[in-house]
Write a protein that holds these residues in place. Structure first.
Motif, PDB file in Angstrom:
ATOM      1  N   LEU A  31       0.850  -1.189   0.000  1.00 59.99           N
ATOM      2  CA  LEU A  31       0.000   0.000   0.000  1.00 59.99           C
ATOM      3  C   LEU A  31       0.884   1.238   0.000  1.00 59.99           C
ATOM      4  CD1 LEU A  31      -2.750   1.571   0.730  1.00 59.99           C
ATOM      5  CD2 LEU A  31      -1.964   1.344   3.082  1.00 59.99           C
ATOM      6  N   GLN A  33       0.273   5.246   0.636  1.00 55.55           N
ATOM      7  CA  GLN A  33      -0.688   6.258   1.075  1.00 55.55           C
ATOM      8  C   GLN A  33      -0.121   7.624   0.716  1.00 55.55           C
ATOM      9  OE1 GLN A  33      -2.360   5.791   5.010  1.00 55.55           O
ATOM     10  NE2 GLN A  33      -2.248   7.991   5.338  1.00 55.55           N
ATOM     11  N   TRP A  34      -0.892   8.413  -0.019  1.00 56.67           N
ATOM     12  CA  TRP A  34      -0.436   9.724  -0.464  1.00 56.67           C
ATOM     13  C   TRP A  34      -1.369  10.798   0.075  1.00 56.67           C
ATOM     14  CZ3 TRP A  34      -2.232  12.458  -5.310  1.00 56.67           C
ATOM     15  CH2 TRP A  34      -1.516  13.651  -5.500  1.00 56.67           C
ATOM     16  N   GLU A  78      -2.743  -1.172  -3.633  1.00 61.40           N
ATOM     17  CA  GLU A  78      -3.599  -0.009  -3.394  1.00 61.40           C
ATOM     18  C   GLU A  78      -2.768   1.259  -3.278  1.00 61.40           C
ATOM     19  OE1 GLU A  78      -6.923   1.409  -0.088  1.00 61.40           O
ATOM     20  OE2 GLU A  78      -5.870  -0.474   0.174  1.00 61.40           O
ATOM     21  N   LEU A  80      -3.588   4.802  -1.944  1.00 59.25           N
ATOM     22  CA  LEU A  80      -4.621   5.472  -1.156  1.00 59.25           C
ATOM     23  C   LEU A  80      -4.454   6.983  -1.219  1.00 59.25           C
ATOM     24  CD1 LEU A  80      -6.905   5.630   0.952  1.00 59.25           C
ATOM     25  CD2 LEU A  80      -5.167   5.197   2.709  1.00 59.25           C
ATOM     26  N   THR A  82      -5.450  10.403   0.319  1.00 60.85           N
ATOM     27  CA  THR A  82      -5.965  10.924   1.567  1.00 60.85           C
ATOM     28  C   THR A  82      -5.479  12.357   1.691  1.00 60.85           C
ATOM     29  OG1 THR A  82      -6.186  10.459   3.932  1.00 60.85           O
ATOM     30  CG2 THR A  82      -4.051   9.961   2.938  1.00 60.85           C
ATOM     31  N   TRP A 106      -6.483   2.149  -6.952  1.00 61.90           N
ATOM     32  CA  TRP A 106      -6.495   3.242  -5.974  1.00 61.90           C
ATOM     33  C   TRP A 106      -7.751   3.212  -5.123  1.00 61.90           C
ATOM     34  CZ3 TRP A 106      -9.580   7.887  -6.237  1.00 61.90           C
ATOM     35  CH2 TRP A 106     -10.459   7.938  -7.330  1.00 61.90           C
ATOM     36  N   ASN A 109     -10.001   8.331   0.633  1.00 62.42           N
ATOM     37  CA  ASN A 109     -10.565   8.748   1.925  1.00 62.42           C
ATOM     38  C   ASN A 109     -11.057  10.171   1.754  1.00 62.42           C
ATOM     39  OD1 ASN A 109      -9.940   6.387   3.232  1.00 62.42           O
ATOM     40  ND2 ASN A 109      -8.165   7.200   4.301  1.00 62.42           N
TER      41      ASN A 109
END
Length: 145
Positions: A31, A33-34, A78, A80, A82, A106, A109
């Motif tokens: 994963l 997360q950006w 994934e 993500l 956010t 993708w 949130n």
């Protein structure tokens, strides 16, 4: 691989050890997360970014494309999006289009409705998962939420 964070760019070095190989770990994350932006019109007490908005520059679309190119070379499950509030990023439709072209899975949130252009981009390349924060009156949600 390079990354971008609120304090600037830095290189990530993952050791290639026997332990990791023998236990099924890879150099590539599962994963990514950006934090697409620190902007958000809400001021939730639990949020890490609401009082930082404006203190840091967003990644330019060119920098985001570089990030997406790197992510597309990995075997991630994934990517993500956010924030802050990722739907407050003005060029989000272009980002979604790039993820579609690079076949990046993708998720999102969010706590708001997408704009018309964002909705069109999302409809063309839907996320695998969307988490929507819905808060209600104080009798249902305490001051933290």
């Amino acid at each position: 691989m390079g990354t971008h964070c609120r304090t600037g760019s830095h290189e990530v070095r993952v050791p290639d050890t026997v332990f990791f190989r023998e236990n099924g770990f890879s150099k590539d994350p599962v994963l990514v997360q950006w934090m697409a932006t620190l902007k958000c019109s809400l001021t939730c007490d639990h949020c890490l970014s609401w009082n930082s908005a404006g203190a840091y520059e967003e990644m330019s679309l060119e920098m985001v494309q570089n990030l997406l190119d790197q992510v597309s070379e990995m075997s991630i499950r994934e990517f993500l999006l956010t924030g802050g509030e990722p739907l407050e990023r003005e060029d989000l439709p272009e980002v979604i289009c790039s993820m579609d072209q690079l076949d990046i899975p993708w998720s999102l949130n969010t706590a708001r409705m997408p704009s018309f252009m964002q909705r069109k981009a999302i409809e063309k390349n839907p996320p695998g998962f969307v988490a929507v924060s819905l808060d209600g009156p104080s009798e249902n949600h305490d001051s933290f939420r």
